[in-house]
Design an enzyme around this catalytic site. Structure first.
Site, PDB file in Angstrom:
ATOM      1  N   GLU A  37      10.596 -10.604  -4.933  1.00  0.00           N
ATOM      2  CA  GLU A  37      10.719 -11.281  -6.221  1.00  0.00           C
ATOM      3  C   GLU A  37      11.792 -10.526  -7.016  1.00  0.00           C
ATOM      4  O   GLU A  37      11.702  -9.298  -7.165  1.00  0.00           O
ATOM      5  CB  GLU A  37       9.390 -11.236  -6.984  1.00  0.00           C
ATOM      6  CG  GLU A  37       9.517 -11.946  -8.310  1.00  0.00           C
ATOM      7  CD  GLU A  37       8.229 -11.999  -9.123  1.00  0.00           C
ATOM      8  OE1 GLU A  37       7.191 -11.524  -8.655  1.00  0.00           O
ATOM      9  OE2 GLU A  37       8.309 -12.526 -10.247  1.00  0.00           O
ATOM     10  N   ARG A 262       0.805  -1.155   2.919  1.00  0.00           N
ATOM     11  CA  ARG A 262       2.042  -0.801   2.234  1.00  0.00           C
ATOM     12  C   ARG A 262       2.277   0.699   2.314  1.00  0.00           C
ATOM     13  O   ARG A 262       1.357   1.483   2.533  1.00  0.00           O
ATOM     14  CB  ARG A 262       2.057  -1.308   0.797  1.00  0.00           C
ATOM     15  CG  ARG A 262       0.921  -0.878  -0.092  1.00  0.00           C
ATOM     16  CD  ARG A 262       0.836  -1.746  -1.345  1.00  0.00           C
ATOM     17  NE  ARG A 262       2.034  -1.713  -2.147  1.00  0.00           N
ATOM     18  CZ  ARG A 262       2.604  -2.798  -2.674  1.00  0.00           C
ATOM     19  NH1 ARG A 262       2.109  -3.995  -2.446  1.00  0.00           N
ATOM     20  NH2 ARG A 262       3.659  -2.699  -3.424  1.00  0.00           N
ATOM     21  N   LYS A 272       6.698  -1.464  -9.022  1.00  0.00           N
ATOM     22  CA  LYS A 272       7.902  -1.976  -9.697  1.00  0.00           C
ATOM     23  C   LYS A 272       7.716  -2.004 -11.202  1.00  0.00           C
ATOM     24  O   LYS A 272       8.639  -1.735 -11.956  1.00  0.00           O
ATOM     25  CB  LYS A 272       8.167  -3.404  -9.224  1.00  0.00           C
ATOM     26  CG  LYS A 272       9.285  -3.541  -8.215  1.00  0.00           C
ATOM     27  CD  LYS A 272       9.760  -4.987  -8.190  1.00  0.00           C
ATOM     28  CE  LYS A 272       9.492  -5.645  -6.863  1.00  0.00           C
ATOM     29  NZ  LYS A 272       9.643  -7.098  -6.875  1.00  0.00           N
TER      30      LYS A 272
HETATM   31  P1  ATP Z   1       5.336  -7.207  -7.389  1.00  0.00           P
HETATM   32  O1  ATP Z   1       4.930  -8.338  -6.490  1.00  0.00           O
HETATM   33  O2  ATP Z   1       4.213  -6.553  -8.108  1.00  0.00           O
HETATM   34  O3  ATP Z   1       6.517  -7.500  -8.245  1.00  0.00           O
HETATM   35  P2  ATP Z   1       6.090  -5.912  -4.960  1.00  0.00           P
HETATM   36  O4  ATP Z   1       6.463  -4.481  -4.796  1.00  0.00           O
HETATM   37  O5  ATP Z   1       4.998  -6.470  -4.155  1.00  0.00           O
HETATM   38  O6  ATP Z   1       5.834  -6.045  -6.477  1.00  0.00           O
HETATM   39  P3  ATP Z   1       7.780  -8.011  -3.958  1.00  0.00           P
HETATM   40  O7  ATP Z   1       9.125  -8.401  -4.438  1.00  0.00           O
HETATM   41  O8  ATP Z   1       6.710  -9.004  -4.014  1.00  0.00           O
HETATM   42  O9  ATP Z   1       7.399  -6.727  -4.777  1.00  0.00           O
HETATM   43  O10 ATP Z   1       7.904  -7.406  -2.492  1.00  0.00           O
HETATM   44  C1  ATP Z   1       8.678  -7.965  -1.482  1.00  0.00           C
HETATM   45  C2  ATP Z   1       8.101  -7.616  -0.145  1.00  0.00           C
HETATM   46  O11 ATP Z   1       8.045  -6.206   0.002  1.00  0.00           O
HETATM   47  C3  ATP Z   1       6.686  -8.131  -0.010  1.00  0.00           C
HETATM   48  O12 ATP Z   1       6.557  -8.708   1.270  1.00  0.00           O
HETATM   49  C4  ATP Z   1       5.851  -6.912  -0.162  1.00  0.00           C
HETATM   50  O13 ATP Z   1       4.662  -7.038   0.552  1.00  0.00           O
HETATM   51  C5  ATP Z   1       6.758  -5.819   0.392  1.00  0.00           C
HETATM   52  N1  ATP Z   1       6.436  -4.517  -0.205  1.00  0.00           N
HETATM   53  C6  ATP Z   1       6.379  -4.204  -1.513  1.00  0.00           C
HETATM   54  N2  ATP Z   1       5.994  -2.928  -1.699  1.00  0.00           N
HETATM   55  C7  ATP Z   1       5.810  -2.395  -0.465  1.00  0.00           C
HETATM   56  C8  ATP Z   1       5.398  -1.108   0.032  1.00  0.00           C
HETATM   57  N3  ATP Z   1       5.100  -0.111  -0.791  1.00  0.00           N
HETATM   58  N4  ATP Z   1       5.323  -0.944   1.364  1.00  0.00           N
HETATM   59  C9  ATP Z   1       5.628  -1.941   2.205  1.00  0.00           C
HETATM   60  N5  ATP Z   1       6.002  -3.170   1.813  1.00  0.00           N
HETATM   61  C10 ATP Z   1       6.105  -3.410   0.497  1.00  0.00           C
END
Ligand code: ATP
Ligand code: MG
Length: 592
Positions: A37, A262, A272
């Protein structure tokens, strides 16, 4: 296992894909995606997901899409889209012509929603957000049906169209899936599919005032793109029944969602939302502050994409969450930098040394090895003269036991140069601080060896004063003092775990002259000190107060970044390998 190990070990996701291929699923295709996102910058956790998704596609001869999951216009920005593209590319992955946006599918998603309404599987609900929450039930008790659940298909179709037309206020109505308010899974209790949001979207402008939720957009976007394996993090495990429900009801291509744990790193924040707060509150100097765990921060700090990829490979893929020691990331970085970095001499905290018996005005060019790990990198000349700088740390007036470096009356080796003996210490009368040393050198030890077999216990790095380049060097430490930045005392918040010494700025460092003119991004090892890189020119505003707030000691003023001929170096990582120690301790434990 070595860093360059070519064969990546298997993991449960690879096993699933291999089994699918064997069973002839998806006509033998493997198609993954990385779906961020655009509401911030990517961090090391995302790197894990990027390496996994692109890596699986590469390994199985498939494809991986980059898709921006841009369904929330309030938090998303073009700047983030551009930043994410740069970061994925820098990590070494290529999405080819498969750059997509969930917003490209808004029309199609709307049609899908209409299709569900027509099937009697979705309805417009007039409850407020609070009312929906209140009637949702609990983990142990069922929810209550919305009074609007029984609306006719015609009424729902008309209301949904009017929602799209902009007739209703934000928050006054939503479209919900009609599933089961008594489901044991809260995600299945008539989840919201669409909400009214009169906000301008960074790509679709004001065309839409209703936006699909993540859950409704995500699976359908996967389906539209023909994704075969939709890999996401564990928090989506409970969403999988909903993911499956939508696709089944719509009767479209059905990718398989697979969850993995994660990545959590010690001493590192990977939320984030909190990273954004650190940027907005000026705790750091922007998203690419070299202390940030963002990919742009790591890049600016001097990390190589190779080291990050190796790290992601090494930590593997797990089904259950755990915390990885940040020392392992640094270890992977050192292994890579050790192979590729030229060695140079730089003095961070200079102490003047006058070689009394060296002829005034004389300069010698001494031969130095560029990289003992890689003879093909050759040698260079470094100038030696009567006045030099050494590291303040390398001298002690009253040396404690086991301090083998320079002290009054003691002889040490100057790297690639001569043996020198300290004969006099000049101190500031007022403060007692050591200002200058006087030494003598032994001309017979040129190159650093003695013909009489006399030994010295220390070799120091040095820079010729007349030839030195002045630079600023920024030393970094972890941003958080606690292993888990979120572990806090009652009443405190994560900010109380910030490390006040995460940045130290040294403004009068001296480097050997060969470094004049190196470009931003240039990496090298300062012998005995660590790996450093030239701070890249950056559009980020570094005039904010954050650096100063974190700076320590008398050198706390931060200058501009490397520009106008002035070099600024970032310390990427020290030479001290804490991971090697951890591994050794682990091995000893096992051996017992
Ligand atoms: P948010 O959804 O709260 O904005 P997010 O870190 O999940 O934060 P996304 O943009 O949704 O951000 O993440 C993109 C992809 O990265 C998703 O598939 C998510 O599962 C993966 N991802 C995010 N953080 C991690 C992490 N710490 N380890 C592994 N994969 C991650
Ligand atoms: Mg997410």
């Amino acid at each position: 296992m070595t860093v360059s190990e070519p064969f990546a070990p298997s993991n449960f996701i690879k096993d699933i894909i291999t089994a699918d291929l064997k069973a002839g699923k998806n006509q033998g295709r493997v198609h993954t995606r990385f779906p961020p996102e655009p509401n911030g910058y990517l961090h090391i956790g995302h790197a894990k997901s990027i390496c996994l998704n692109f890596g699986l596609a590469a390994e199985f001869g498939g494809l991986c899409n980059l898709r921006f999951d841009d369904t929330n216009p309030i938090k998303e920005e073009v700047e983030y889209v551009e930043g994410m593209k740069e970061d994925v590319g820098w990590l070494g992955f290529d999405w080819g012509d498969r750059l997509f946006y969930a917003s490209d599918y808004f029309e199609k998603l709307y049609e899908f929603a209409v299709q569900l309404i027509k099937k009697g599987e979705a309805y417009v609900c007039d409850l407020s957000a609070d009312q929906i929450r209140e009637t949702r039930g609990t983990l142990t008790g069922p929810g209550k049906n919305s009074p609007y659940r029984g609306r006719s298909v015609e009424e729902n179709l008309s209301l949904f169209e009017r929602m799209r037309g902009g007739e209703f206020e934000d928050g006054s109505r939503v479209l919900r899936a009609k599933i089961d308010m008594a489901s044991g899974n809260l995600n299945m209790r008539d989840p919201i599919m669409y909400r009214i949001l009169k906000a301008t979207h960074h790509r679709t402008g004001d065309k839409w005032c209703i936006y699909p939720t993540y859950d409704f957009a995500h699976g359908q976007s996967d389906s539209i793109e023909g994704i075969t394996h939709s890999i996401c993090t564990l928090e989506f495990e409970d969403h999988r029944p909903l993911y499956d429900w939508y696709l089944d009801q719509l009767g479209v291509h059905h990718p398989q969602q697979i969850e993995f744990a994660r990545l959590n790193l010690s001493h590192t924040m990977t939320s984030k939302r909190k990273l954004l707060q650190m940027v907005e509150e000026g705790i750091v100097n922007g998203w690419d502050d070299p202390r940030m765990p963002t990919i742009s921060g790591l890049r600016r700090r001097g990390y190589t994409p190779e080291s990050i990829r190796v790290f992601c490979e090494r930590i593997g893929v797990a089904k259950r969450g755990s915390v990885v020691d940040v020392a392992l990331l640094e270890h992977c970085l050192r292994e890579d930098l050790n192979k590729r970095s030229p060695r140079v001499m730089g003095v961070l905290r200079p102490l003047r040394v006058v070689i009394d018996n060296y002829p005034e005005g004389q300069v010698e060019e001494l031969e130095a090895i560029n990289n003992p790990e890689d003879p093909t990198m050759g040698t260079r000349k470094v100038p030696f003269s009567r006045v030099l700088y050494i590291e303040q740390d390398d001298f002690r007036e009253d040396p404690p036991p086991k301090f083998y470096r320079l002290a009054p009356g003691r002889e040490v080796r100057l790297r690639y140069a001569y043996y020198v003996t300290c004969v006099k210490v000049v101190k500031d009368e007022r403060t007692g601080e050591v200002n200058e040393l006087h030494c003598t050198y032994d001309p017979a030890t040129r190159g650093g060896g003695s013909s009489d077999g006399r030994m010295v216990k220390a070799t120091l790095h040095w820079v010729s004063a007349a030839h030195a380049i002045n630079t600023e060097v920024r030393l970094y430490d972890h941003l958080f003092t606690k292993e888990d930045p979120d572990e806090i005392e009652e009443g405190a918040d994560w900010r109380s775990n910030l490390n006040p010494k995460s940045l130290e700025v040294l403004t009068s460092c001296k480097l050997e002259p060969g470094l004049a003119g190196v470009k931003p991004g240039y990496r090298c090892q300062f012998e005995r000190l660590g790996y450093f890189c030239v701070d890249p020119d950056s559009s980020v505003d570094h005039g904010s107060s954050a650096n100063r707030a974190f700076a320590v000691g008398p050198n706390s003023a931060v200058g501009s970044d490397s520009s106008e001929g002035k070099l600024v170096f970032n310390r990427t990582v020290t030479l001290r390998d804490t991971w090697a120690k951890i591994e050794k301790a682990q091995a000893q434990k096992k051996g017992r």
